[in-house]
Scaffold this active site. Structure first.
Site, PDB file in Angstrom:
ATOM      1  N   ASN A 408       0.822  -1.201   0.000  1.00 27.32           N
ATOM      2  CA  ASN A 408       0.000   0.000   0.000  1.00 27.32           C
ATOM      3  C   ASN A 408       0.863   1.261   0.000  1.00 27.32           C
ATOM      4  OD1 ASN A 408      -1.957   1.980   0.274  1.00 27.32           O
ATOM      5  ND2 ASN A 408      -3.052   0.973   1.927  1.00 27.32           N
ATOM      6  N   ASP A 409       1.425   1.604   1.146  1.00 18.51           N
ATOM      7  CA  ASP A 409       2.152   2.872   1.272  1.00 18.51           C
ATOM      8  C   ASP A 409       3.329   2.979   0.311  1.00 18.51           C
ATOM      9  OD1 ASP A 409       0.433   3.609   3.342  1.00 18.51           O
ATOM     10  OD2 ASP A 409       1.671   2.596   4.826  1.00 18.51           O
ATOM     11  N   ILE A 410       4.038   1.872   0.057  1.00 22.20           N
ATOM     12  CA  ILE A 410       5.263   1.950  -0.737  1.00 22.20           C
ATOM     13  C   ILE A 410       4.992   2.155  -2.224  1.00 22.20           C
ATOM     14  CG2 ILE A 410       6.546   0.567   0.918  1.00 22.20           C
ATOM     15  CD1 ILE A 410       6.298  -1.790  -1.012  1.00 22.20           C
ATOM     16  N   VAL A 411       3.723   2.083  -2.644  1.00 21.50           N
ATOM     17  CA  VAL A 411       3.358   2.347  -4.040  1.00 21.50           C
ATOM     18  C   VAL A 411       2.292   3.439  -4.107  1.00 21.50           C
ATOM     19  CG1 VAL A 411       3.975   0.062  -4.900  1.00 21.50           C
ATOM     20  CG2 VAL A 411       1.670   0.442  -3.992  1.00 21.50           C
ATOM     21  N   SER A 449      -1.850   0.786   7.486  1.00 23.98           N
ATOM     22  CA  SER A 449      -1.574   2.162   7.905  1.00 23.98           C
ATOM     23  C   SER A 449      -2.819   3.033   7.938  1.00 23.98           C
ATOM     24  CB  SER A 449      -0.546   2.794   6.962  1.00 23.98           C
ATOM     25  OG  SER A 449      -1.105   2.943   5.667  1.00 23.98           O
TER      26      SER A 449
END
Length: 480
Positions: A408-411, A449
């Site tokens: 999620n957050d890393i893309v 997150s």
């Protein structure tokens, strides 16, 4: 019983092995050998320390070592790779609590020595450690007290902080940042009281000061980590690793154990460096992570237009069969689904069909540094096609298909597009620049997150809903 010369030689050998172990862990191909360096080094450290001068009570020590070894083996056999982050956090808590107990014991022995001196008792009545304390001059005893205070403070913070980190990683504690009314002021007041107690202790106050100091430090560790969001847990675990090292080093000074000092310093410094590297990879200030927590917003989030468009395995397979280049982005969802072996098989089949397949690894993918690398290595994915973010980010515009598995957050493009996003400024894998993106995801939730991801709503993104392993298993026979 061995002489001090043998123990010192073993300590040097163990220290060298620990350094080689840390150095080897920087390379996937050397990591397995590096782990063995660490195992042999620790075996040397334990055996030669136990056989050193002044050590006794083997009737108690040996059963404890055997019991600890059996429990460690049993836990290691039961823990899945997906649970490794919380296991690491739990192990850090043991180091912190051990530091507190040893520091308490050291002060009790110090008080015993002073009491015996006052009554002109004989030195041979002392235990091995007390005899060591008895040789210290008054100024050296003051340094011993400073070491005790530091070990209790950092050890207690490490213990409760690691317990909360374990709970958040395991899903037993809410991952959202939470603090008591008063927030950081409570931590500051508790830290100030710890300082006053330390001063009182150094000026002759009773053992009660160390008990209260430990209680306040336990609270600081608890409240500090409760105030940090789940998405920052990889940095927190690394930081707690550093804390446990410094606690061990402090106890090494207290016990005059050179090997414990060296080992603690290695763990403390390497953990601090890793925390810095991870904060840099997330474009986060280290102090803001520790004091602020992740998950708060700086303003209203940008509105997301569009809708998530679902696709079935057949549609994904058709795109893969016509693609020349494929990039796979693994995340914690792959670990939860234990899909790494299915992903490895898909990779093998795509490469056999003449496709260029590579993996893009973000520095904080998963919930522990290197988490994805370990899973892929376990599934025998070739090391040379597993690339770091900086090595592959510029290649996405020339990539036909990107498969995102449980990330999620890393893309998340909001890191670049929305200045009010909690992850604003964080370097991310720019997968949306590829021709088409397929996201393997259980549902439409925001993930661990709690941050919405505009990637899922983009025109070139399609959502493959379902368990990651089942989805990949369905894809494999459709690849031609």
């Amino acid at each position: 019983m061995l002489g001090q010369g043998f123990v010192s030689a073993a300590a040097i050998a163990a220290s060298v092995l620990f350094i080689l172990s840390l150095g080897g862990l920087s390379n996937q191909e050397k990591a397995k050998r590096a782990v063995w360096y660490g195992i042999v080094g620790m075996a040397l450290a334990v055996v030669f320390t136990a056989l050193g001068p002044g050590i006794g009570a083997y009737w108690l020590m040996i059963p404890m070592i055997v019991a600890g070894a059996v429990i460690g083996w049993w836990v290691a056999k039961r823990v899945a790779m997906t649970e490794m982050p919380q296991l690491v956090a739990a192990l850090h808590s043991f180091v912190g609590l051990a530091a507190v107990f040893v520091a308490w014991s050291a002060d009790l022995e110090r008080r015993r020595v002073l009491a015996v001196r006052a009554t002109e008792g004989a030195a041979e009545e002392f235990s091995a450690f007390a005899a060591l304390v008895a040789t210290k001059a008054p100024d050296e005893l003051t340094f011993l007290q400073l070491e005790v205070v530091f070990a209790i403070f950092i050890g207690a913070v490490t213990f409760t902080g690691s317990v909360i980190a374990f709970g958040k990683l395991a899903g037993k504690v809410d991952g959202k940042p939470k603090q008591l009314p008063g927030g950081h002021l409570l931590n500051a007041v508790a830290a100030g009281l710890c300082l006053l107690l330390a001063i009182a202790y150094l000026n002759g106050a009773g053992f009660w000061t160390l008990l209260v100091l430990a209680a306040l430090s336990f609270f600081i560790g608890y409240h500090l980590i409760m105030g940090i969001g789940g998405a920052d847990m990889p940095v927190v675990v690394s930081m707690l690793n550093s804390y446990s090292g410094w606690a061990a080093a402090a106890i090494g000074f207290t016990l005059s154990n050179d090997l414990l000092i060296v080992t603690g310093a290695l763990v403390g410094s390497s953990g601090a460096i890793l925390s810095y590297i991870m904060c840099k990879a997330m474009n986060r200030n280290f102090l803001s992570v520790i004091l602020g927590g992740f998950g708060g917003t700086s303003g209203p989030a940008a509105e997301i237009e569009g809708e998530q468009v679902a696709i079935d395995a057949g549609g994904v397979a058709a795109a893969l069969n016509s693609a020349d280049s494929v990039v796979i982005v693994p995340g914690y969802g792959m670990a939860v689904a234990q899909a790494q072996n299915a992903v490895s098989e898909l990779t093998r089949k795509l490469r056999a069909a003449g496709k260029e397949v590579r993996f893009a690894i973000h520095p904080v993918a998963g919930r522990l540094p290197g988490h994805m690398n370990v899973l892929l290595a376990e599934a025998k994915v070739p090391y040379d096609i597993v690339l770091e973010m900086d090595e592959i980010n510029d290649d996405f515009p020339d990539t036909d298909v990107v498969i995102v598995i449980g990330s999620n957050d890393i893309v998340n493009p909001a890191a670049q597009e929305d200045p009010n996003s909690p992850i604003a400024g964080m370097p991310v894998l720019e997968v949306w620049r590829s021709r088409v993106v397929f996201v393997c995801k259980r549902g439409q939730g925001t993930g661990y997150s709690g941050i919405e991801n505009p990637l899922f709503f983009k025109d070139n993104t399609r959502m493959l809903y379902g368990d990651a392993r089942d989805s990949i298993d369905t894809l494999i026979p459709l690849i031609e």
